[in-house]
Design a protein around this motif. Structure first.
Motif, PDB file in Angstrom:
ATOM      1  N   UNK A 188       0.808  -1.218   0.000  1.00  0.00           N
ATOM      2  CA  UNK A 188       0.000   0.000   0.000  1.00  0.00           C
ATOM      3  C   UNK A 188       0.844   1.273   0.000  1.00  0.00           C
ATOM      4  N   UNK A 189       2.114   1.149   0.374  1.00  0.00           N
ATOM      5  CA  UNK A 189       3.009   2.301   0.349  1.00  0.00           C
ATOM      6  C   UNK A 189       4.360   1.873  -0.225  1.00  0.00           C
ATOM      7  N   UNK A 190       4.413   1.589  -1.515  1.00  0.00           N
ATOM      8  CA  UNK A 190       5.662   1.142  -2.128  1.00  0.00           C
ATOM      9  C   UNK A 190       6.714   2.238  -2.100  1.00  0.00           C
ATOM     10  N   UNK A 191       7.936   1.834  -1.819  1.00  0.00           N
ATOM     11  CA  UNK A 191       9.044   2.776  -1.757  1.00  0.00           C
ATOM     12  C   UNK A 191      10.324   2.056  -2.122  1.00  0.00           C
ATOM     13  N   UNK A 192      11.317   2.799  -2.571  1.00  0.00           N
ATOM     14  CA  UNK A 192      12.609   2.203  -2.900  1.00  0.00           C
ATOM     15  C   UNK A 192      13.463   1.984  -1.652  1.00  0.00           C
ATOM     16  N   UNK A 193      13.058   2.552  -0.533  1.00  0.00           N
ATOM     17  CA  UNK A 193      13.818   2.395   0.698  1.00  0.00           C
ATOM     18  C   UNK A 193      13.660   1.012   1.294  1.00  0.00           C
ATOM     19  N   UNK A 198       8.647   2.931   7.837  1.00  0.00           N
ATOM     20  CA  UNK A 198       9.279   4.166   8.299  1.00  0.00           C
ATOM     21  C   UNK A 198       9.008   5.291   7.309  1.00  0.00           C
ATOM     22  N   UNK A 199       9.116   4.973   6.017  1.00  0.00           N
ATOM     23  CA  UNK A 199       8.829   5.978   4.992  1.00  0.00           C
ATOM     24  C   UNK A 199       7.370   6.412   5.044  1.00  0.00           C
ATOM     25  N   UNK A 200       6.481   5.464   5.293  1.00  0.00           N
ATOM     26  CA  UNK A 200       5.061   5.784   5.402  1.00  0.00           C
ATOM     27  C   UNK A 200       4.797   6.764   6.532  1.00  0.00           C
ATOM     28  N   UNK A 201       5.330   6.498   7.708  1.00  0.00           N
ATOM     29  CA  UNK A 201       5.073   7.358   8.865  1.00  0.00           C
ATOM     30  C   UNK A 201       5.688   8.739   8.651  1.00  0.00           C
ATOM     31  N   UNK A 202       6.864   8.784   8.020  1.00  0.00           N
ATOM     32  CA  UNK A 202       7.483  10.083   7.751  1.00  0.00           C
ATOM     33  C   UNK A 202       6.637  10.903   6.786  1.00  0.00           C
ATOM     34  N   UNK A 208       1.290  14.162   3.818  1.00  0.00           N
ATOM     35  CA  UNK A 208       0.839  13.524   2.583  1.00  0.00           C
ATOM     36  C   UNK A 208      -0.505  12.837   2.841  1.00  0.00           C
ATOM     37  N   UNK A 209      -1.576  13.241   2.138  1.00  0.00           N
ATOM     38  CA  UNK A 209      -2.907  12.714   2.449  1.00  0.00           C
ATOM     39  C   UNK A 209      -3.030  11.206   2.223  1.00  0.00           C
ATOM     40  N   UNK A 210      -2.376  10.678   1.194  1.00  0.00           N
ATOM     41  CA  UNK A 210      -2.434   9.235   0.954  1.00  0.00           C
ATOM     42  C   UNK A 210      -1.690   8.475   2.046  1.00  0.00           C
ATOM     43  N   UNK A 211      -0.562   9.000   2.489  1.00  0.00           N
ATOM     44  CA  UNK A 211       0.181   8.378   3.578  1.00  0.00           C
ATOM     45  C   UNK A 211      -0.634   8.401   4.873  1.00  0.00           C
ATOM     46  N   UNK A 212      -1.323   9.510   5.108  1.00  0.00           N
ATOM     47  CA  UNK A 212      -2.172   9.605   6.297  1.00  0.00           C
ATOM     48  C   UNK A 212      -3.246   8.520   6.256  1.00  0.00           C
ATOM     49  N   UNK A 213      -3.828   8.302   5.071  1.00  0.00           N
ATOM     50  CA  UNK A 213      -4.873   7.280   4.941  1.00  0.00           C
ATOM     51  C   UNK A 213      -4.323   5.877   5.181  1.00  0.00           C
ATOM     52  N   UNK A 214      -3.183   5.559   4.548  1.00  0.00           N
ATOM     53  CA  UNK A 214      -2.597   4.223   4.691  1.00  0.00           C
ATOM     54  C   UNK A 214      -2.175   3.984   6.145  1.00  0.00           C
ATOM     55  N   UNK A 215      -1.611   5.021   6.771  1.00  0.00           N
ATOM     56  CA  UNK A 215      -1.215   4.881   8.176  1.00  0.00           C
ATOM     57  C   UNK A 215      -2.439   4.642   9.058  1.00  0.00           C
ATOM     58  N   UNK A 216      -3.513   5.337   8.790  1.00  0.00           N
ATOM     59  CA  UNK A 216      -4.741   5.139   9.570  1.00  0.00           C
ATOM     60  C   UNK A 216      -5.295   3.734   9.363  1.00  0.00           C
TER      61      UNK A 216
END
Length: 322
Positions: A188-193, A198-202, A208-216
């Motif tokens: 749900x939060x693909x990243x190269x890291x 950790x990238x999601x929470x940052x 970032x509204x999409x990150x806020x949604x995925x974190x929730x």
């Protein structure tokens, strides 16, 4: 000396513990995928620990293995470990034959649950909620594991919560694991890291509204796992461990916030005081590997592999060492 192996979805965490139960050497290797790769890497880990300890492999009193899937602790067979490509594998006998050392096998989350119980000096009944590549729980009651009649106790990650949800590796659809585990965060939060969570929470902290949604969604999924665990077992406390627990207090606060919101709308949930029952596993300590070593020392009623006896150290030895 005894060895504990925590075989996870991506890595093998291996330790040597001394007679008091304290870890003296530790290493990590990639897990691999499929029986041949995983068992070869596990044997390599034991051999490497022997080299670091300055002894032959045969000098170890026992090897305990924590591994995902359905585990028969008497025979050492592992079934349905889908994250590492196992269907029905004789892990205990195979490793014991390779190493020449008694090998005893337990579900990895059960091993971690016992390790956490001892490391944190807990008492009563404890549910250990493992948020790793997948999601599962281990139950400890008065210092003893509760495995269930077929070793399935605590497999709450494969309870379907959304019939129209994503396909789970177990073959069901919409399992709790598909919304509240490390693999779910990566999807749900693909990243190269290296650390998607950790990238999601940052990103969420940055607005970032999409990150806020995925974190929730993650917090709600973990809260649902806590609720399910308490409603089905009524444990005194729930310890959140696994890779995602390294997010620390922000994750705990998110989950507690969801539980408190649910409690505000339900007198029944409010009476359970769910948010006060949760706590985080202290970071850094290899609880699953140490728990596996403890299980290797205790042993099941019938030993597996090349030997029928092994070390029988009390659980309190590990507790005292920690």
């Amino acid at each position: 000396m005894r060895v504990g192996l925590d075989i996870g979805g991506t890595k093998i965490d291996a330790v040597v513990v001394d007679g008091s139960g304290a870890p003296v050497h530790r290493l990590r290797l990639p897990t691999g995928f499929g029986p041949d790769a995983v068992l070869t890497n596990a044997a390599t880990a034991v051999a490497s620990l022997a080299d670091r300890s300055g002894v032959a492999v045969e000098a170890f009193e026992s090897v305990g293995v924590g591994i995902p899937g359905l585990v028969d602790g008497t025979t050492g067979r592992v079934r349905h470990a889908v994250n590492i490509g196992f269907d029905d594998v004789a892990v205990g006998p195979t490793l014991s034959a390779r190493l020449g050392v008694p090998v005893r096998v337990e579900n990895d989350v059960n091993a971690a649950a016992l390790g956490a119980y001892l490391a944190m000096s807990l008492s009563g009944s404890v549910g250990y909620l493992n948020l790793g590549t997948g999601l599962a729980a281990g139950l400890v009651v008065d210092g003893e594991l509760w495995r269930g009649s077929r070793g399935v106790s605590g497999e709450i990650g494969h309870v379907p919560v959304d019939p129209g949800g994503e396909l789970c590796p177990c073959g069901q659809r919409g399992c709790l694991e598909t919304v509240a585990a490390g693999a779910a965060v990566s999807r749900h939060w693909p990243t190269e890291g290296a650390y998607p969570a950790v990238a999601l929470f940052a990103a969420a902290d940055a607005g970032d509204p999409e990150a806020v949604r995925v974190r929730a969604d993650l917090a709600a999924g973990v809260a649902a796992a806590v609720r399910l665990l308490v409603l089905t077992t009524d444990v005194d406390s729930v310890v959140i461990g696994g890779g995602l627990s390294n997010l620390g207090r922000p994750l705990l606060d998110d989950v507690a916030g969801v539980l408190d919101r649910w409690a505000a709308g339900s007198p029944f949930l409010a009476s359970l005081e769910l948010s006060s029952r949760i706590e985080l596993l202290p970071p850094g300590f290899p609880v699953a590997a140490v728990g596996a070593a403890t299980i290797g020392a205790r042993g099941p009623a019938t030993a597996v592999g090349a030997a029928t006896t092994g070390a029988r150290g009390p659980a309190t030895a590990v507790a005292a060492a920690l």
